[in-house]
Design a protein around this motif. Structure first.
Motif, PDB file in Angstrom:
ATOM      1  N   VAL A  54       0.813  -1.218   0.000  1.00 54.18           N
ATOM      2  CA  VAL A  54       0.000   0.000   0.000  1.00 54.18           C
ATOM      3  C   VAL A  54       0.849   1.273   0.000  1.00 54.18           C
ATOM      4  O   VAL A  54       0.448   2.289  -0.607  1.00 54.18           O
ATOM      5  CB  VAL A  54      -0.990  -0.029   1.191  1.00 54.18           C
ATOM      6  N   ALA A  55       2.028   1.226   0.629  1.00 56.93           N
ATOM      7  CA  ALA A  55       2.887   2.421   0.611  1.00 56.93           C
ATOM      8  C   ALA A  55       3.333   2.746  -0.813  1.00 56.93           C
ATOM      9  O   ALA A  55       3.328   3.918  -1.226  1.00 56.93           O
ATOM     10  CB  ALA A  55       4.096   2.206   1.511  1.00 56.93           C
ATOM     11  N   GLY A  56       3.703   1.698  -1.562  1.00 59.20           N
ATOM     12  CA  GLY A  56       4.102   1.908  -2.952  1.00 59.20           C
ATOM     13  C   GLY A  56       2.952   2.405  -3.807  1.00 59.20           C
ATOM     14  O   GLY A  56       3.119   3.308  -4.626  1.00 59.20           O
ATOM     15  N   ILE A 177      13.910  11.422  -2.475  1.00 64.70           N
ATOM     16  CA  ILE A 177      12.701  11.805  -1.738  1.00 64.70           C
ATOM     17  C   ILE A 177      11.674  10.676  -1.782  1.00 64.70           C
ATOM     18  O   ILE A 177      11.077  10.319  -0.757  1.00 64.70           O
ATOM     19  CB  ILE A 177      12.096  13.088  -2.330  1.00 64.70           C
ATOM     20  N   LEU A 178      11.464  10.115  -2.969  1.00 66.45           N
ATOM     21  CA  LEU A 178      10.459   9.054  -3.102  1.00 66.45           C
ATOM     22  C   LEU A 178      10.860   7.814  -2.302  1.00 66.45           C
ATOM     23  O   LEU A 178      10.008   7.180  -1.668  1.00 66.45           O
ATOM     24  CB  LEU A 178      10.265   8.699  -4.584  1.00 66.45           C
ATOM     25  N   MET A 179      12.158   7.489  -2.315  1.00 67.81           N
ATOM     26  CA  MET A 179      12.623   6.321  -1.570  1.00 67.81           C
ATOM     27  C   MET A 179      12.391   6.523  -0.065  1.00 67.81           C
ATOM     28  O   MET A 179      11.873   5.627   0.620  1.00 67.81           O
ATOM     29  CB  MET A 179      14.104   6.086  -1.837  1.00 67.81           C
ATOM     30  N   ALA A 180      12.753   7.700   0.443  1.00 66.89           N
ATOM     31  CA  ALA A 180      12.555   7.985   1.869  1.00 66.89           C
ATOM     32  C   ALA A 180      11.072   8.015   2.226  1.00 66.89           C
ATOM     33  O   ALA A 180      10.667   7.529   3.296  1.00 66.89           O
ATOM     34  CB  ALA A 180      13.215   9.315   2.226  1.00 66.89           C
ATOM     35  N   ALA A 181      10.256   8.568   1.330  1.00 73.12           N
ATOM     36  CA  ALA A 181       8.818   8.661   1.597  1.00 73.12           C
ATOM     37  C   ALA A 181       8.172   7.267   1.618  1.00 73.12           C
ATOM     38  O   ALA A 181       7.379   6.947   2.518  1.00 73.12           O
ATOM     39  CB  ALA A 181       8.143   9.540   0.546  1.00 73.12           C
ATOM     40  N   VAL A 182       8.528   6.430   0.647  1.00 72.35           N
ATOM     41  CA  VAL A 182       7.950   5.076   0.584  1.00 72.35           C
ATOM     42  C   VAL A 182       8.415   4.239   1.775  1.00 72.35           C
ATOM     43  O   VAL A 182       7.610   3.536   2.413  1.00 72.35           O
ATOM     44  CB  VAL A 182       8.329   4.386  -0.742  1.00 72.35           C
ATOM     45  N   HIS A 187       7.151   1.538   6.851  1.00 71.44           N
ATOM     46  CA  HIS A 187       7.437   1.195   8.249  1.00 71.44           C
ATOM     47  C   HIS A 187       6.242   1.519   9.143  1.00 71.44           C
ATOM     48  O   HIS A 187       5.875   0.737  10.030  1.00 71.44           O
ATOM     49  CB  HIS A 187       8.672   1.953   8.734  1.00 71.44           C
ATOM     50  N   LEU A 188       5.625   2.675   8.898  1.00 72.23           N
ATOM     51  CA  LEU A 188       4.466   3.069   9.710  1.00 72.23           C
ATOM     52  C   LEU A 188       3.290   2.124   9.519  1.00 72.23           C
ATOM     53  O   LEU A 188       2.644   1.691  10.479  1.00 72.23           O
ATOM     54  CB  LEU A 188       4.024   4.487   9.327  1.00 72.23           C
ATOM     55  N   LEU A 189       2.998   1.812   8.262  1.00 73.35           N
ATOM     56  CA  LEU A 189       1.827   0.964   7.979  1.00 73.35           C
ATOM     57  C   LEU A 189       2.055  -0.486   8.400  1.00 73.35           C
ATOM     58  O   LEU A 189       1.103  -1.182   8.771  1.00 73.35           O
ATOM     59  CB  LEU A 189       1.499   1.033   6.479  1.00 73.35           C
ATOM     60  N   GLN A 190       3.301  -0.941   8.325  1.00 73.48           N
ATOM     61  CA  GLN A 190       3.588  -2.339   8.674  1.00 73.48           C
ATOM     62  C   GLN A 190       3.580  -2.563  10.185  1.00 73.48           C
ATOM     63  O   GLN A 190       2.958  -3.488  10.682  1.00 73.48           O
ATOM     64  CB  GLN A 190       4.956  -2.738   8.120  1.00 73.48           C
ATOM     65  N   SER A 191       4.334  -1.712  10.914  1.00 74.41           N
ATOM     66  CA  SER A 191       4.518  -1.954  12.348  1.00 74.41           C
ATOM     67  C   SER A 191       3.800  -0.946  13.236  1.00 74.41           C
ATOM     68  O   SER A 191       3.551  -1.221  14.411  1.00 74.41           O
ATOM     69  CB  SER A 191       6.014  -1.927  12.681  1.00 74.41           C
TER      70      SER A 191
END
Length: 225
Positions: A54-56, A177-182, A187-191
């Motif tokens: 979902v993050a991607g 930027i995109l790598m850091a944002a994804v 990390h937030l959505l998973q854990s």
């Protein structure tokens, strides 16, 4: 503070133009809707796979829809013959840059305010406990993407293949930027643990400062050429 009023005036001009024409926001929202619906048909809502992806999916929708808006940002000024008038305004060029960048940033934020709840409903996500850090990541990622996108939109607007050139220029430059944002979103959505996303959020802040500074300094040379 002296430059703040003209920056807000230029951004407000873009907002008013958009609410009259509705060209940018409508195209961005339709694209986001298509992306979310396609992935909704492909993946089982609430499944482990959707949480991994979902993050991607979120940042794919944001970046591609953002490019639609960034493309129109300077094309509208050139097609209407307004860019020269804007450059002749008695303000520094960095003021024009920040005004245009703020307008692009606001359009993307409006699009995200609609996109995120839509994804929560269609993908059966629970984000209430992480809504504050997730909002921060979205703001920081969108700010950096708008910062470099506004500069490259000004670069590409006077070329023949301007609508194709912008994504070709923008994606390689905005990779950090995109790598850091994804990564931070994932990390937030998973854990749900903010501590795991903190290093990536710091990286986002660092790249935002770099891109805002460099883009505002280079804008004058881009529009003068």
């Amino acid at each position: 503070m002296k430059s703040l009023f003209p920056i807000l005036t230029i951004a407000w001009k873009d907002v008013l133009s958009e609410f009259r024409s509705k060209e940018i926001l409508s195209s961005m929202l339709i694209f986001c809707l298509i992306v979310v619906i396609i992935f909704n048909f492909m993946l089982e809502p609430g499944s482990a796979l959707i949480k991994e992806m979902v993050a991607g999916i979120l940042w794919i929708a944001i970046t591609f829809a953002g490019i639609l808006g960034l493309n129109r940002s300077f094309i509208y000024e050139v097609d209407q013959g307004c860019l020269l008038g804007l450059l002749l305004c008695p303000v520094d060029h960095f003021v024009i840059y920040f005004g245009k960048m703020l307008g692009n940033f606001l359009f993307m934020i409006i699009m995200e305010i609609i996109l995120v709840p839509l994804m929560v409903v269609l993908f059966n996500l629970s984000i209430l406990s992480i809504i504050a850090p997730l909002s921060l990541i979205l703001l920081l990622g969108t700010l950096g993407f708008s910062a470099v996108g506004t500069l490259l939109s000004a670069v590409s607007v006077n070329t023949r293949a301007r609508e194709i050139l912008l994504p070709i220029l923008l994606f390689p430059v905005s990779v950090p930027i995109l790598m850091a944002a994804v990564k931070s979103t994932n990390h937030l959505l998973q854990s749900g643990a903010l501590s795991e996303a903190i290093p990536w959020i710091k990286l986002l802040i660092g790249f935002d400062i770099i891109f805002l500074t460099v883009s505002s300094l280079l804008f004058e040379y881009v529009v003068e050429d």
